[in-house]
Design a protein around this motif. Structure first.
Motif, PDB file in Angstrom:
ATOM      1  N   SER A   1       0.841  -1.018   0.131  1.00 32.72           N
ATOM      2  CA  SER A   1      -0.044  -0.041   0.074  1.00 32.72           C
ATOM      3  C   SER A   1       1.007   1.162   0.050  1.00 32.72           C
ATOM      4  N   ILE A   2       1.942   1.429   0.803  1.00 30.44           N
ATOM      5  CA  ILE A   2       2.960   2.325   0.921  1.00 30.44           C
ATOM      6  C   ILE A   2       3.527   2.645  -0.758  1.00 30.44           C
ATOM      7  N   ASP A   3       4.045   1.525  -1.236  1.00 29.37           N
ATOM      8  CA  ASP A   3       4.665   1.510  -2.444  1.00 29.37           C
ATOM      9  C   ASP A   3       3.650   2.148  -3.436  1.00 29.37           C
ATOM     10  N   ILE A   4       2.394   1.595  -3.394  1.00 31.00           N
ATOM     11  CA  ILE A   4       1.370   2.155  -4.159  1.00 31.00           C
ATOM     12  C   ILE A   4       1.037   3.591  -3.944  1.00 31.00           C
ATOM     13  N   ALA A   5       1.051   3.904  -2.732  1.00 30.99           N
ATOM     14  CA  ALA A   5       0.904   5.319  -2.706  1.00 30.99           C
ATOM     15  C   ALA A   5       1.985   6.247  -3.066  1.00 30.99           C
ATOM     16  N   GLU A   6       3.298   6.034  -2.821  1.00 30.20           N
ATOM     17  CA  GLU A   6       4.305   6.781  -3.377  1.00 30.20           C
ATOM     18  C   GLU A   6       4.342   6.692  -4.776  1.00 30.20           C
TER      19      GLU A   6
ATOM     20  N   MET B   1       1.971   6.421  -6.940  1.00 33.16           N
ATOM     21  CA  MET B   1       0.636   7.296  -7.422  1.00 33.16           C
ATOM     22  C   MET B   1       1.116   8.865  -7.096  1.00 33.16           C
ATOM     23  N   ASP B   2       1.633   9.069  -6.157  1.00 31.00           N
ATOM     24  CA  ASP B   2       2.067  10.490  -5.863  1.00 31.00           C
ATOM     25  C   ASP B   2       3.158  11.246  -6.897  1.00 31.00           C
TER      26      ASP B   2
END
Length: 367
Positions: free
Chosen positions: A70-75, A77-78
């Motif tokens: 989830s953290i990797d995907i959020a980064e 996407m950012d």
């Protein structure tokens, strides 16, 4: 603490998912109607509890990996969204909303079917939501012609004052100080952006043990204070930082790319790097050279020779704007004011140089 809360939440989600799976399996295996079961039916309760516990435990044990993903995907996407124009993001969100509405309308009949209905609903939401985003982004120009409110988000339809790009100042141009006078004349339009890391660099320079550096840093801070107080344009500090980039100059270029602005500098090397990366640059030195009076060969001017030149017999003089004049045979006139005739003009990246001869010498040759 936050990770523990997330793991507990995933466990609860697993319990709910297990409940739905157990319900579907009971229906598939043609067990008796679940909604009329009594607590005395231990077989069904044990089966449901076992499935719920299994799903909850599985999600709880895999929660560290899920959190990392989830953290990797959020980064990701950012970083991806920083490169996407704001109008495309807004159009994509509208397309997503429309796609989800259609997906929920289509999936309504399937919701009565246990398990299968949930799977179909999720798949339809994912597929139609993605299709809505893609169609909206790719067809934004056609949609803007259909809906008047979308025209405001179309870059080609923006008012001229809305298209003005913000100006990002680098450290050198702030210390130079001429940017303040240029802004006062009204030649610089749009918001003036002061990156937070540039302000921090100025503070470090102002606290330097070297007297020259300390004076330059304090001058830069004084210029910023005057810009905030005296200018009619908006001066704002942007606190966005890019920890993965070490050099301040590269951070400035990255910030200009992200906000769609132009870099204002007098650093020749930064100018070249910006051109290579496709970032628009306003160079103060180029502006200074552009506004200097045009001098043509044969024109006459009055100058004061103040020192000798590199070549034998040459004298050096300067115009009021700092342009250097090389006077051929002017060494003997050092300290004197005399009329000279321009013979040639040399334009370089560093500035302009004028070559001239004393008018007296030309008249003597003519005689």
């Amino acid at each position: 603490m936050l990770r523990r809360i997330v793991r507990i939440a995933l466990f609860l989600v697993g319990l709910g998912l297990g409940y739905e799976i157990a319900l579907g399996l009971l229906w598939i295996f043609n067990f008796q109607d679940f909604f009329t079961f009594s607590l005395s039916n231990n077989q069904q309760l044990f089966f449901i509890g076992l499935i719920m516990l299994g799903c909850g435990t599985a999600l709880y044990l895999s929660s560290p990996r899920i959190i990392k993903w989830s953290i990797d995907i959020a980064e990701w996407m950012d970083s991806s969204l920083q490169k996407v124009p704001t109008n495309e993001i807004l159009v994509g969100i509208m397309g997503l909303i429309v796609g989800l509405i259609i997906a929920n309308l289509v999936s309504t009949p399937f919701r009565l079917v246990p398990v299968i209905g949930i799977v179909v609903t999720v798949i339809l939401n994912i597929v139609l939501g993605y299709v809505g985003v893609v169609v909206a982004v790719h067809k934004k120009d056609e949609l803007s012609n259909m809906f008047s409110f979308l025209k405001k988000m179309n870059k080609e339809k923006l008012k001229p004052e809305d298209r003005i790009q913000p100006k990002v100042l680098d450290t050198s141009v702030i210390i130079d100080g001429r940017i303040l006078d240029i802004c006062k004349t009204g030649f610089i339009e749009g918001n003036i952006i002061i990156p937070g890391f540039v302000l921090e660099e100025l503070r470090h320079i102002a606290d330097s043990s070297d007297t020259l550096k300390r004076n330059r840093g304090r001058r830069g801070l004084d210029i910023l204070n005057k810009m905030q107080k005296e200018l009619n344009v908006k001066v704002e500090i942007n606190e966005r930082d890019f920890p993965e980039i070490a050099e301040v100059d590269l951070k400035i270029l990255k910030l200009a790319q992200v906000i769609g602005g132009k870099v204002v500098t007098n650093d020749y090397n930064l100018n070249k790097v910006a051109e290579f990366q496709g970032v628009s640059v306003l160079n103060i030195n180029e502006l200074s050279n552009a506004v200097k009076p045009v001098v043509l060969p044969g024109e006459e001017m009055v100058v004061q020779v103040i020192k000798d030149g590199k070549e034998s017999g040459q004298g050096i003089a300067y115009l009021d704007d700092g342009t250097m004049i090389v006077v051929d045979g002017g060494k003997k006139y050092i300290g004197d004011t005399l009329e000279v005739v321009v013979t040639s003009v040399l334009q370089t990246a560093a500035g302009r140089m004028i070559f001239a001869k004393p008018r007296i010498n030309i008249q003597e040759k003519a005689i």
